[in-house]
Design a protein around this motif. Structure first.
Motif, PDB file in Angstrom:
ATOM      1  N   PRO A  68       0.789  -1.228   0.000  1.00 53.85           N
ATOM      2  CA  PRO A  68       0.000   0.000   0.000  1.00 53.85           C
ATOM      3  C   PRO A  68       0.828   1.288   0.000  1.00 53.85           C
ATOM      4  CG  PRO A  68       0.071  -0.878   2.205  1.00 53.85           C
ATOM      5  CD  PRO A  68       0.833  -1.849   1.331  1.00 53.85           C
ATOM      6  N   PHE A  69       2.042   1.196  -0.510  1.00 48.87           N
ATOM      7  CA  PHE A  69       2.924   2.359  -0.621  1.00 48.87           C
ATOM      8  C   PHE A  69       3.622   2.338  -1.976  1.00 48.87           C
ATOM      9  CE2 PHE A  69       2.569   1.484   3.932  1.00 48.87           C
ATOM     10  CZ  PHE A  69       2.175   2.727   4.408  1.00 48.87           C
ATOM     11  N   ALA A  70       4.264   3.445  -2.329  1.00 48.78           N
ATOM     12  CA  ALA A  70       4.909   3.581  -3.631  1.00 48.78           C
ATOM     13  C   ALA A  70       6.101   2.632  -3.764  1.00 48.78           C
ATOM     14  CB  ALA A  70       5.362   5.030  -3.833  1.00 48.78           C
ATOM     15  N   PRO A  71       6.485   2.291  -4.995  1.00 50.97           N
ATOM     16  CA  PRO A  71       7.647   1.424  -5.208  1.00 50.97           C
ATOM     17  C   PRO A  71       8.931   2.061  -4.682  1.00 50.97           C
ATOM     18  CG  PRO A  71       6.327   1.609  -7.204  1.00 50.97           C
ATOM     19  CD  PRO A  71       5.807   2.643  -6.253  1.00 50.97           C
ATOM     20  N   GLY A  72       9.867   1.217  -4.274  1.00 51.00           N
ATOM     21  CA  GLY A  72      11.180   1.700  -3.865  1.00 51.00           C
ATOM     22  C   GLY A  72      11.358   1.913  -2.387  1.00 51.00           C
ATOM     23  N   LYS A  99      -0.221  -0.176  -4.517  1.00 53.84           N
ATOM     24  CA  LYS A  99      -1.438   0.636  -4.489  1.00 53.84           C
ATOM     25  C   LYS A  99      -1.262   1.691  -3.395  1.00 53.84           C
ATOM     26  CE  LYS A  99      -4.106  -1.196  -7.636  1.00 53.84           C
ATOM     27  NZ  LYS A  99      -4.642  -0.401  -8.785  1.00 53.84           N
ATOM     28  N   ALA A 100      -0.569   2.769  -3.741  1.00 52.55           N
ATOM     29  CA  ALA A 100      -0.212   3.780  -2.748  1.00 52.55           C
ATOM     30  C   ALA A 100      -1.334   4.785  -2.536  1.00 52.55           C
ATOM     31  CB  ALA A 100       1.065   4.494  -3.188  1.00 52.55           C
ATOM     32  N   GLY A 101      -1.309   5.406  -1.338  1.00 52.70           N
ATOM     33  CA  GLY A 101      -2.236   6.484  -1.046  1.00 52.70           C
ATOM     34  C   GLY A 101      -2.908   6.344   0.304  1.00 52.70           C
ATOM     35  N   ALA A 102      -3.180   7.493   0.937  1.00 52.75           N
ATOM     36  CA  ALA A 102      -3.911   7.562   2.203  1.00 52.75           C
ATOM     37  C   ALA A 102      -3.246   6.733   3.288  1.00 52.75           C
ATOM     38  CB  ALA A 102      -5.364   7.132   2.006  1.00 52.75           C
ATOM     39  N   GLY A 189       4.023   9.394   4.508  1.00 51.30           N
ATOM     40  CA  GLY A 189       2.583   9.563   4.658  1.00 51.30           C
ATOM     41  C   GLY A 189       2.207   9.969   6.067  1.00 51.30           C
ATOM     42  N   THR A 190       1.081  10.637   6.200  1.00 46.93           N
ATOM     43  CA  THR A 190       0.584  11.054   7.508  1.00 46.93           C
ATOM     44  C   THR A 190       0.231   9.829   8.349  1.00 46.93           C
ATOM     45  OG1 THR A 190      -0.307  13.104   6.585  1.00 46.93           O
ATOM     46  CG2 THR A 190      -1.185  12.384   8.708  1.00 46.93           C
ATOM     47  N   GLY A 191       0.784   9.777   9.551  1.00 48.91           N
ATOM     48  CA  GLY A 191       0.511   8.661  10.448  1.00 48.91           C
ATOM     49  C   GLY A 191       1.508   7.530  10.378  1.00 48.91           C
ATOM     50  N   THR A 192       2.489   7.620   9.482  1.00 49.71           N
ATOM     51  CA  THR A 192       3.522   6.592   9.420  1.00 49.71           C
ATOM     52  C   THR A 192       4.457   6.733  10.615  1.00 49.71           C
ATOM     53  OG1 THR A 192       4.931   8.028   8.074  1.00 49.71           O
ATOM     54  CG2 THR A 192       3.468   6.521   6.894  1.00 49.71           C
ATOM     55  N   ALA A 193       5.260   5.696  10.838  1.00 46.88           N
ATOM     56  CA  ALA A 193       6.224   5.750  11.931  1.00 46.88           C
ATOM     57  C   ALA A 193       7.197   6.905  11.740  1.00 46.88           C
ATOM     58  CB  ALA A 193       6.978   4.426  12.025  1.00 46.88           C
ATOM     59  N   ALA A 194       7.564   7.176  10.485  1.00 45.58           N
ATOM     60  CA  ALA A 194       8.480   8.279  10.194  1.00 45.58           C
ATOM     61  C   ALA A 194       7.862   9.620  10.563  1.00 45.58           C
ATOM     62  CB  ALA A 194       8.877   8.264   8.718  1.00 45.58           C
ATOM     63  N   HIS A 195       6.560   9.785  10.297  1.00 47.88           N
ATOM     64  CA  HIS A 195       5.860  11.013  10.661  1.00 47.88           C
ATOM     65  C   HIS A 195       5.821  11.174  12.172  1.00 47.88           C
ATOM     66  CE1 HIS A 195       1.708  13.157  11.115  1.00 47.88           C
ATOM     67  NE2 HIS A 195       2.709  13.991  11.341  1.00 47.88           N
ATOM     68  N   PRO A 213       4.021  15.295   3.973  1.00 48.54           N
ATOM     69  CA  PRO A 213       3.762  13.878   3.684  1.00 48.54           C
ATOM     70  C   PRO A 213       3.823  13.574   2.189  1.00 48.54           C
ATOM     71  CG  PRO A 213       1.702  15.013   4.066  1.00 48.54           C
ATOM     72  CD  PRO A 213       2.787  16.044   4.264  1.00 48.54           C
ATOM     73  N   TYR A 214       4.270  12.365   1.861  1.00 50.15           N
ATOM     74  CA  TYR A 214       4.315  11.885   0.482  1.00 50.15           C
ATOM     75  C   TYR A 214       3.552  10.557   0.409  1.00 50.15           C
ATOM     76  CZ  TYR A 214       7.936  15.392  -0.430  1.00 50.15           C
ATOM     77  OH  TYR A 214       8.626  16.575  -0.570  1.00 50.15           O
ATOM     78  N   LYS A 215       3.430  10.010  -0.804  1.00 50.04           N
ATOM     79  CA  LYS A 215       2.733   8.740  -0.984  1.00 50.04           C
ATOM     80  C   LYS A 215       3.636   7.538  -0.734  1.00 50.04           C
ATOM     81  CE  LYS A 215      -0.952  10.160  -4.143  1.00 50.04           C
ATOM     82  NZ  LYS A 215      -1.614   9.906  -5.449  1.00 50.04           N
TER      83      LYS A 215
END
Length: 252
Positions: A68-72, A99-102, A189-195, A213-215
């Motif tokens: 559920p995130f972008a490639p790479g 299938k990235a997003g949200a 992305g918003t709410g990720t561990a990195a955020h 935030p990014y996808k």
């Protein structure tokens, strides 16, 4: 609930495939990195719940892992590595689909809507649990999924664009506290561990770095290298090559 033998088979293949990674990668550096992957992001392949009774010849067609995130990014890297080993063990192709997003919700919703036959899996991260408290409405319930295996734990690394005159977290805090300073930090992305790590840094250091935030982590990394943002708490596997090449500077 998922068909128990099928779920156990998937869990066995996933766990054994991850074990293969630790035994086939030679060299001290690779072993050390793999050990870190197995010990600090919960990456869980999750199958849609309420499964129908499965057949004994499972799997008899290709499987699909939705990332559920972008490639790479780190999640994508782990999914593709494990998918290769699963395919070797199961004798069936394992296709990875991004299938990235949200913050992972788009991919999760797609898996929740899929037929609950064990052929569609979700490579979830800690965001899968965080989203339950972050969003007022989701197109799925966390109980729509059954966890199969804990595959990896990935450490976060604080990195900055080399033009930032800060080589330690303390120096970064001082840099962000300058009068009129505009320091941004990126995440996948918003709410990720990195955020959340960036917001915790803001709280502990008493600064107000703005979150961008990014996808996915790879997109955030590209803008960090380009100087559009100044800092990032990044998943180690996705930034290690850029750190080694000197395009990003880690904290010391």
């Amino acid at each position: 609930m998922p068909h128990l033998p099928r779920a156990r088979a998937l869990a066995s293949f996933a766990t054994a495939s991850c074990a293969d990674l630790t035994s086939t990668r030679g060299g001290m550096t690779r072993r050390a990195v793999c050990a870190a992957l197995l010990t600090s992001l919960c990456a869980l392949p999750i199958a849609a719940s309420h499964a129908q009774q499965g057949r004994g010849d499972f799997p008899n067609r290709p499987l699909r892992i939705v990332v559920p995130f972008a490639p790479g990014g780190a999640t994508d890297i782990i999914a593709r590595t494990v998918a290769q080993k699963m395919a070797e063990r199961m004798g069936q192709a394992v296709v990875v689909e991004n299938k990235a997003g949200a913050n992972g919700n788009i991919g999760a919703a797609q898996v929740a809507r899929s037929e609950a036959d064990g052929y569609t899996l979700l490579m979830a991260t800690s965001a899968h649990a965080i989203n339950q408290t972050l969003y007022r409405k989701l197109d799925y319930r966390i109980t729509d999924f059954a966890a199969l295996s804990n595959l990896a734990s990935v450490p976060l690394l604080l990195v900055v664009n080399p033009t930032v005159p800060a080589k330690t977290p303390k120096e970064l805090a001082a840099f962000a506290q300058r009068p009129g300073a505009q320091v941004n930090f990126a995440s996948g992305g918003t709410g990720t561990a990195a955020h959340l790590a960036g917001e915790q840094f803001n709280t502990l250091a008493g600064v107000k770095m703005a979150h961008v935030p990014y996808k996915g982590g790879s997109q955030a990394q590209n803008d960090l290298i380009g100087g559009q943002v100044q800092a990032m708490f990044a998943n180690l596997p996705e930034v290690l090559p850029q750190v080694s090449a000197g395009r990003l500077r880690p904290w010391r």
